[in-house]
Every structure is written in C-alpha cells, then in structure tokens.
Design a protein around this motif. Sequence first.
Motif, PDB file in Angstrom:
ATOM      1  N   GLN A 208      87.492 119.681  66.934  1.00  0.00           N
ATOM      2  CA  GLN A 208      87.301 118.520  67.815  1.00  0.00           C
ATOM      3  C   GLN A 208      87.404 117.228  67.009  1.00  0.00           C
ATOM      4  O   GLN A 208      86.718 117.041  66.005  1.00  0.00           O
ATOM      5  N   ASP A 209      88.290 116.365  67.483  1.00  0.00           N
ATOM      6  CA  ASP A 209      88.549 115.062  66.850  1.00  0.00           C
ATOM      7  C   ASP A 209      87.671 113.993  67.508  1.00  0.00           C
ATOM      8  O   ASP A 209      87.116 114.224  68.584  1.00  0.00           O
ATOM      9  N   HIS A 210      87.565 112.841  66.889  1.00  0.00           N
ATOM     10  CA  HIS A 210      86.812 111.697  67.449  1.00  0.00           C
ATOM     11  C   HIS A 210      87.706 110.473  67.406  1.00  0.00           C
ATOM     12  O   HIS A 210      87.931 109.921  66.335  1.00  0.00           O
ATOM     13  N   VAL A 287     103.860 118.027  68.050  1.00  0.00           N
ATOM     14  CA  VAL A 287     104.774 118.998  67.442  1.00  0.00           C
ATOM     15  C   VAL A 287     104.577 119.060  65.928  1.00  0.00           C
ATOM     16  O   VAL A 287     105.519 119.306  65.184  1.00  0.00           O
ATOM     17  N   ARG A 288     103.326 118.875  65.507  1.00  0.00           N
ATOM     18  CA  ARG A 288     102.981 118.769  64.089  1.00  0.00           C
ATOM     19  C   ARG A 288     101.489 118.966  63.966  1.00  0.00           C
ATOM     20  O   ARG A 288     100.784 119.011  64.968  1.00  0.00           O
ATOM     21  N   PHE A 289     101.004 119.105  62.722  1.00  0.00           N
ATOM     22  CA  PHE A 289      99.555 119.170  62.528  1.00  0.00           C
ATOM     23  C   PHE A 289      98.924 117.861  62.980  1.00  0.00           C
ATOM     24  O   PHE A 289      99.569 116.809  62.974  1.00  0.00           O
ATOM     25  N   GLY A 290      97.648 117.907  63.328  1.00  0.00           N
ATOM     26  CA  GLY A 290      96.903 116.686  63.625  1.00  0.00           C
ATOM     27  C   GLY A 290      96.419 116.035  62.339  1.00  0.00           C
ATOM     28  O   GLY A 290      96.261 116.693  61.314  1.00  0.00           O
ATOM     29  N   ASP A 291      96.192 114.754  62.420  1.00  0.00           N
ATOM     30  CA  ASP A 291      95.567 114.026  61.329  1.00  0.00           C
ATOM     31  C   ASP A 291      94.372 113.318  61.933  1.00  0.00           C
ATOM     32  O   ASP A 291      94.566 112.377  62.681  1.00  0.00           O
ATOM     33  N   PRO A 292      93.152 113.777  61.767  1.00  0.00           N
ATOM     34  CA  PRO A 292      92.640 114.608  60.669  1.00  0.00           C
ATOM     35  C   PRO A 292      92.604 116.125  60.863  1.00  0.00           C
ATOM     36  O   PRO A 292      92.211 116.811  59.912  1.00  0.00           O
ATOM     37  N   GLU A 293      92.987 116.684  61.994  1.00  0.00           N
ATOM     38  CA  GLU A 293      92.694 118.112  62.218  1.00  0.00           C
ATOM     39  C   GLU A 293      93.267 119.051  61.154  1.00  0.00           C
ATOM     40  O   GLU A 293      92.714 120.124  60.920  1.00  0.00           O
ATOM     41  N   ALA A 294      94.365 118.645  60.503  1.00  0.00           N
ATOM     42  CA  ALA A 294      94.914 119.469  59.417  1.00  0.00           C
ATOM     43  C   ALA A 294      93.926 119.575  58.261  1.00  0.00           C
ATOM     44  O   ALA A 294      93.879 120.585  57.553  1.00  0.00           O
TER      45      ALA A 294
HETATM   46  N1  GLY Z   1      94.218 113.295  65.602  1.00  0.00           N
HETATM   47  C1  GLY Z   1      95.143 113.209  66.632  1.00  0.00           C
HETATM   48  C2  GLY Z   1      96.537 113.458  66.269  1.00  0.00           C
HETATM   49  O1  GLY Z   1      96.875 113.753  65.146  1.00  0.00           O
HETATM   50  O2  GLY Z   1      97.376 113.372  67.148  1.00  0.00           O
END
Ligand code: GLY
Length: 432
Positions: A208-210, A287-294
């Motif tokens: 979960q992102d914020h 279509v890619r990793f999330g930032d920060p989720e990666a």
């Molecule tokens: N954290 C959201 C994104 O990378 O799209």
Amino acid sequence: MKVLVVGSGGREHAIAKTLSNSSELFSFMSKKNPGIASLSEFHIGSETDPNEVVEYATEVGVDYAVIGPEAPLAEGVADALEDVGIFTFGPRKDVARLEFDKAWAREFMRKYSIRGYPEFVVCESVEEIENALRQIGEAAIKPSGLTGGKGVKVMGEHLNNAEEVLEYSSKLLSAGHKVVVEEKLEGEEFTIQAFCDGTNLAFSPAVQDHKRAYEGDTGPNTGGMGSYSDANHLLPFLTQEEYDEACKIMKDVVKNAKNETNTPYRGVLYGQFMLTAEGVYVVEFNVRFGDPEALNILPIMRTDFSYVLQECAEGKLGDIDFEHKATVCKYLVPKGYPDNPVADSPVYVGDVGDTLLFFASVYEKDGVIYTTRSRAVGVVGIADTLEEAEKKAERAIGNIRGELYHRKDIGTKELINKRVEHVKALKDLRGR
Ligand code: GLY
Ligand code: AMP
C-alpha cells in the motif's frame, strides 16, 4: 550476464541493486543517480530516445534490458531494443498502452469482459462530459494520456462542485486529452506487481502506497511518500481471497492483451486496486514497477532477478519466492515538496544500520549529496513485523540530516488500524 537498466530514480536504484547481485550492470540515465552510478558502468542521455538507448546497449553488448519508468515504454524504447535482439523486460508500445492510454485500457477491459472496472464514459467534448456526469454522479476525472501520476481528480476530494469539474475537464480537452469520466470508487487502495513473460505471471506481495504529501493523508498528491508490505504478503485489511481475485484480473489482462494486440506482455504489470464494499475494482494499470512499491518487494525477493530475466526470455517464468518479512518504506523529500521544494540543499547520511537506502532525485558534487525538486531518498526498514520495520525506518531517518521531511505516520499501527476500520465499516454497511 550483462544487463542494462534504463532510468535514474529510486525505483531504478532498487532494480540495479537487486540485479547487481548476479549480473554485470550497465545503466542509461537521464541524470546521474549516485546510487546507480556506484553499481554500474553508466551513460547519461535521453531515456526516451530509442536510438540513443539502442546505440549504448549495442555498444556495450548487453543481453538483457530492464526499463524502469513508463515514459521510455510509451516512446517505444522496448520495441527498439527487442528489434536488435536484446531481451527487454518492459512491454512494447502497443501493450504499454495499458498505462499511457487510460481510455483504451478501460475499453479493453469492457471488450473482453474482464471484471473489476467501474462504470465509465470516454468523452471528447464538454457536452459529453456533462451527460456522463448526469449518468454517473460522483466521479473521477481522468486524462487519457500520461501526466506523471498527477492528472486524476476526484469529486469531493480535489473537485468541489460541477463548475470545478467542467473547468478541469475543459483544460484537459484543450490539452488534447480524451477524458475518462468514471464512477468514484470508495475503499482502500492496494498494489500488486506481477512479473510477466508474455503468458505466465509471478505475483509479488501486496503493497500500500501513500499518495498524499502530509500526515493523515492530507495535502497535495505526490509520486508516493512511502509504502508498506506485510510478512504474510497480504495487507492487514486484505484477505487472501481478495488478493487472489486481483491476481485473476491481472491474468485475464495479460491473456487478452495478447489477443487484442498480438504482442505478448513482458515486464512488470502493476495493478492498482480499490477494495470496496462490492469487492475488488481496478483503479488503473501501470506497465512497470511502482516507485516506491519496487523498494518494498525487490529487497525481499529470494529468487534471483537475473534468473527471472532468463526465464522470461525463454517464456518459462516460474513462481518467484519472497521472504516472509514486513517492509516499511518512507521517502525523505525536500521541504516544500511537491509545490515549492528546496532544491540544491545538502543531505548528510549517518549510520543507518541494516536499513536500506535508495537514492531518487539527488545529485552528488564533491562527495556531497544534494536535493533536486523531487523525492530525495527512500529508506526501507525490513523486519518480522510491520511495527519493527517502521521503527527501523524511523531510526535510520533520525541519522539523515538535511532540509527534508517525511511522513512519520506511514506503517504505524495507528494509521494501519484506520485502514482496517475503514474496510470493516464498508463491509458492515453492505452486511458482508
Ligand atoms: N507509486 C505509484 C506509482 O509508481 O505509480
Ligand atoms: P491513477 O493515476 O489512475 O493511479 O489515479 C491516481 C489516484 O486517483 C488513484 O491512486 C486513486 O486514489 C484516485 N482514483 C483514480 N480512479 C479513481 C476512482 N474511479 N475512484 C476513486 N478514486 C480514484
């Protein structure tokens, strides 16, 4: 094996660090990220220029490429690399459309009856938007193209009345966007990132992102201020059944995207979901990793990433193993971010113990790290429980100095309990 990483943010630092365990690393960056530069032989150029990227990739003779951000994918960098025989983890342009054309992505789900999309209308004029609003009621307004994650506005949150909705929609139309007007979803958001080889998917833990800048989910939207994942790979408000349902949707997307475009989807598919009283809905696909989720999932990946790339190239992707650890990631950002960030201000990193640090938008001059106008340093605590992981991240942040701020509430029991109560209240309302 020789691998090229394209991109220069915190996400790409995490990708590079994970690959550097077992590959010889090369990187192509639009600006020099000191973390990535220390791990690889690098080149500075335009990440969105397919010719420049191919030129460097062929010059150094890489076998594989991993593309971090969406913009190069939307410009066909994966197509160009694959066309010269470099296996690229990141989809070709015609399937990357899932992210950069939100109208197409919604229509695709409807065409193939993939469950989980809200009621929506794709509009090309103010009259169509007015009609759609009458039909849908409370809505989210989305530009169809890429806007760096900052283009979606939701009624009752960012838009307060019909006049503001029309004013914003007109602005999007004149900027050349189609506008997706869709039913406002009420619930808790979560992300699942899947590794895909065109046919098979391997899922990583839910995160979960914020998005909001300030504590208590207030303030302007950002690229993401931090994120957490739990040791059981679910989230405290998310059941296994709900997680599985989201995975099923993603499998249907990959299968039908191939039918629709004739192109296998290779790379990471990032599913952003809303858990509502009526079940799991798709907010969007990236279509890619999330930032920060990666930054949450790559450090706990037990299966070697380079091996995963080989499996993907052979179309034989198996399961990927992740440690049963909780992770809490917090981004340190310049004071004033996102509206008036303090750039060119020094950042001093002291002892952070076994907490991980990833550099995002910073630069190095004479051995000192400086801020720019965007997120600066991602800090990731990893432990058996969320509580310990959160404490680790905070302890490390206590030893980083600079004109920075972060969200102290991310990963805390208090905020997580709020999420759990929110979902419980929604379900109670529906008698589930
Ligand atoms: N954290 C959201 C994104 O990378 O799209
Ligand atoms: P996106 O750029 O599509 O990820 O949207 C950004 C944010 O807008 C999401 O993370 C959600 O918080 C919110 N959002 C997008 N679509 C909806 C929707 N249909 N209902 C409520 N919120 C939404």
